[in-house]
Write an enzyme that holds these catalytic residues in place. Structure first.
Site, short mmCIF file in Angstrom:
data_model
loop_
_atom_site.label_atom_id
_atom_site.label_comp_id
_atom_site.label_asym_id
_atom_site.label_seq_id
_atom_site.Cartn_x
_atom_site.Cartn_y
_atom_site.Cartn_z
N TYR A 89 0.86 -1.18 0.00
CA TYR A 89 0.00 0.00 0.00
C TYR A 89 0.90 1.24 0.00
O TYR A 89 2.04 1.18 -0.45
CB TYR A 89 -0.89 -0.16 1.25
CG TYR A 89 -1.86 0.93 1.58
CD1 TYR A 89 -2.97 1.19 0.77
CD2 TYR A 89 -1.70 1.70 2.74
CE1 TYR A 89 -3.88 2.18 1.11
CE2 TYR A 89 -2.61 2.69 3.07
CZ TYR A 89 -3.69 2.93 2.26
OH TYR A 89 -4.59 3.91 2.60
N LYS A 162 -6.20 -0.65 -2.09
CA LYS A 162 -7.16 -0.40 -1.01
C LYS A 162 -7.92 -1.68 -0.69
O LYS A 162 -8.20 -1.98 0.47
CB LYS A 162 -8.14 0.71 -1.43
CG LYS A 162 -7.51 2.09 -1.53
CD LYS A 162 -7.60 2.88 -0.24
CE LYS A 162 -6.77 4.15 -0.30
NZ LYS A 162 -6.75 4.89 0.97
O1 LMR Z 1 -4.05 6.17 0.23
C1 LMR Z 1 -3.64 6.63 1.29
O2 LMR Z 1 -2.56 6.31 1.80
C2 LMR Z 1 -4.49 7.57 2.10
C3 LMR Z 1 -5.36 8.45 1.33
O3 LMR Z 1 -6.49 7.82 0.82
C4 LMR Z 1 -4.68 9.31 0.33
O4 LMR Z 1 -5.29 9.60 -0.71
O5 LMR Z 1 -3.55 9.74 0.60
MN MN Z 2 -7.08 8.46 -1.11
#
Ligand code: LMR
Ligand code: MN
Ligand code: NAD
Length: 539
Positions: A89, A162
């Site tokens: 992520y 996600k």
């Molecule tokens: O994706 C992430 O780490 C958090 C958030 O949704 C973002 O857009 O930064």
């Molecule tokens: Mn985001």
């Protein structure tokens, strides 16, 4: 037929197919003879993973496993959550989005929908679902990926990423999810000029044609998948709130950047109040970067002030916004609808014309809470922090812009500049900070800490809508996990407990849905409904 199963990541067991399964499924001779257990597979794959040196290499390797066998992938991920989160992520995902074409090996069971081909939407969703019972879609149009901007079709990775977190954190069944990217063009010149770019080589379509296309997608998805929870991610500032306002009272939907981020920041501030023993309604809040996330967070905190008994008029006095132009004033014709309620009158300040940057605004306002969602690296300077810390004992400072290169400040600097007094949370994971003999644990105020539990609560309870009560319940449920009296305590629970507190969040959300009679089916036992919804990686 055996080959088909080996190539289906939802069904593949690889070397773990038993002798009997190999016989029944036409797999004899297609695998080496020794039958491995899932644990043996995971051990082997993790050892391979450890030979990779860079985070990008590690991610590419993990994605190969994801493409081949979801069970092995999620079993391994669940054993190494803290280690894998920043790889699978944010922040590593930002690199794979920027280099999507160069790194491409597999479309990862996503649905790619093009504004130039709306007739294909239904078939595309059907093909990607491949008769699976889809309960959760993460959709992006990739106009505002993290803080790195417009990445067109490449943004599909954020939807995939996600969803991986949904499964590892909250046990959402990976065969019931679908990542979707809406390719409505891109304004990213680098992509438009890149012959390798996979998306539509034209500018973003805006206005009614854009909204009609999104609506066509929403209606088709709702029709094909009647129990759908629809998560919007990383839409641009001009569209995100409009889309949420359009759909939130009609379908079971959620905007992560607006609502998810609002929840996690509220939870972090409540955590900070537990540490500082102060009252929420006595705080002065400054939003730096009043876009999708910034305005969404501000609204959530403001609603909490109302819930804690303040009138709208009293509560508003506690909120300020700074964007590109400086402190936001109500005579500014460029304000967005989400900024307007928090814009101030120039007559409140003797030096209103000078309040065109963060430092001047901090000097004039004396905020006790500063939250950054501006995409401006280093914007929380030593001067800003020292000025803030001069007027409050425990300044609450959350630099939330992602990925790492865009953060408004580093946690270690914030602690140094405030002599250890700042209560800090960051968007990306950071290691503990040692300062003056105390080890500070830094909370991760990333929506990934709440959207999985929220989704599990919504899906398990069969909620027909996600409303503000459920959202507030989610934020409040994260209290009581951290010991606030321990020196250096974090304002949020640690990612190492993500799995446990996702269930806590899910229960709070599901209970709220049941109490409000928002469920489609009768839920008599919330805990059981959640347990029944959860998937575990096993054969
Ligand atoms: O994706 C992430 O780490 C958090 C958030 O949704 C973002 O857009 O930064
Ligand atoms: Mn985001
Ligand atoms: N930690 C989290 O969970 C989380 C969640 C959502 C977004 N974010 C981060 O927040 C950032 C913003 O995301 P968004 O979706 O709200 O984007 P956005 O484009 O909607 O908002 C960004 C805002 O910052 C403003 N801005 C730009 N330059 C500025 C400057 N010099 N000074 C002050 N403001 C300035 C823009 O005008 C805009 O209003 C991104 O980096 C994103 O990664 C973090």
């Amino acid at each position: 037929m055996g080959i088909n199963i080996i190539n289906d990541p939802f069904k593949n067991k690889g070397t773990a197919f038993t002798k009997q399964e190999r016989k029944d499924l036409g797999l004899e001779g297609l695998l080496p003879p020794y039958v491995q257990t899932l644990d043996e597979q995971v051990k082997r794959v993790y050892a391979q993973f450890q030979t990779k040196s860079s985070n990008l290499e590690k991610r590419l390797f993990l994605m190969e496993i994801f493409n081949e066998n979801r069970t092995v992938f999620f079993k391994m991920f669940s054993q190494h959550v803290v280690e894998f989160m920043p790889i699978v992520y944010d922040p590593t995902i930002a690199d794979t989005i920027e280099n999507y074409s160069e790194l491409f090996v597999d479309p990862q069971n996503a649905a790619f929908l093009s504004i130039d081909d709306p007739e294909a939407v239904k078939n595309s969703l059907r093909n990607a679902a491949d008769k699976r019972n889809i309960r959760l879609i993460v959709v992006t149009d990739a106009e505002g990926i993290l803080g790195i901007g417009d990445w067109g079709t490449n943004g599909v990775d954020i939807a995939v990423g996600k969803l991986m977190v949904y499964t590892v954190a909250a046990g959402i069944d990976p065969s019931q999810v679908l990542p979707v990217v809406l390719d409505t063009g891109t304004n990213n010149e680098r992509l438009l000029k890149d012959p390798l770019y996979f998306g539509n080589h034209h500018k973003r379509v805006a206005g009614p044609k854009y909204y009609d296309f999104v609506d066509h997608f929403v209606k088709t998805a709702e029709e094909l998948f009647p129990n759908l929870y629809l998560h919007f991610e990383d839409f641009g500032r001009d569209n995100a709130a409009n889309l949420l306002n359009k759909y939130k009272d009609q379908i079971t939907t959620f905007n992560d950047d607006i609502q998810g981020t609002g929840i996690i920041v509220l939870a972090g501030i409540l955590g900070a109040m537990n540490i500082s023993k102060q009252k929420m309604t006595e705080q002065t809040y400054l939003c730096f970067g009043a876009g999708t996330a910034g305005a969404g967070i501000t609204k959530r905190i403001y609603d909490e002030f109302l819930q804690q008994g303040l009138t709208a008029k009293e509560a508003r006095k506690h909120f300020y916004m700074v964007d590109k132009q400086g402190l936001l004033f109500d005579d500014d014709p460029t304000l967005t609808p989400e900024q307007k309620p928090f814009a101030r009158s120039r007559s409140e300040f003797a030096n209103a014309a000078e309040l065109t940057n963060l430092e001047m605004a901090v000097k004039a306002i004396h905020p006790t809470i500063l939250v950054g969602t501006s995409t401006q690296p280093g914007a929380f300077t030593e001067n800003v922090v020292k000025e803030m810390a001069a007027h409050t004992e425990r300044p609450i400072i959350f630099p939330l812009s992602n990925p790492t290169k865009l953060a408004e400040a580093r946690a270690a600097d914030l602690l140094k500049w405030s002599e250890g007094r700042a209560l800090v949370a960051t968007g990306i994971p950071v290691a503990d900070v040692k300062y003056n003999g105390i080890t500070y644990q830094i909370g991760q105020a990333n929506n990934a800490l709440v959207y999985p539990g929220l989704g599990l609560g919504v899906i398990a309870s069969t909620a027909s809508l996600l409303n503000d009560e459920m959202i507030s319940a989610a934020a409040h449920s994260l209290g009581g996990i951290v010991d606030p009296n321990k020196p250096g305590a974090s304002v949020l629970p640690p990612v190492s407990k993500l799995n446990v507190f996702s269930t806590t969040v899910a229960k709070a959300v599901a209970n709220s849905a049941v109490e409000q009679k928002l469920t489609r089916t009768e839920i008599t036992d919330v805990d059981q409904a959640i347990a029944d919804t959860k998937w575990t990686p096993q054969y």
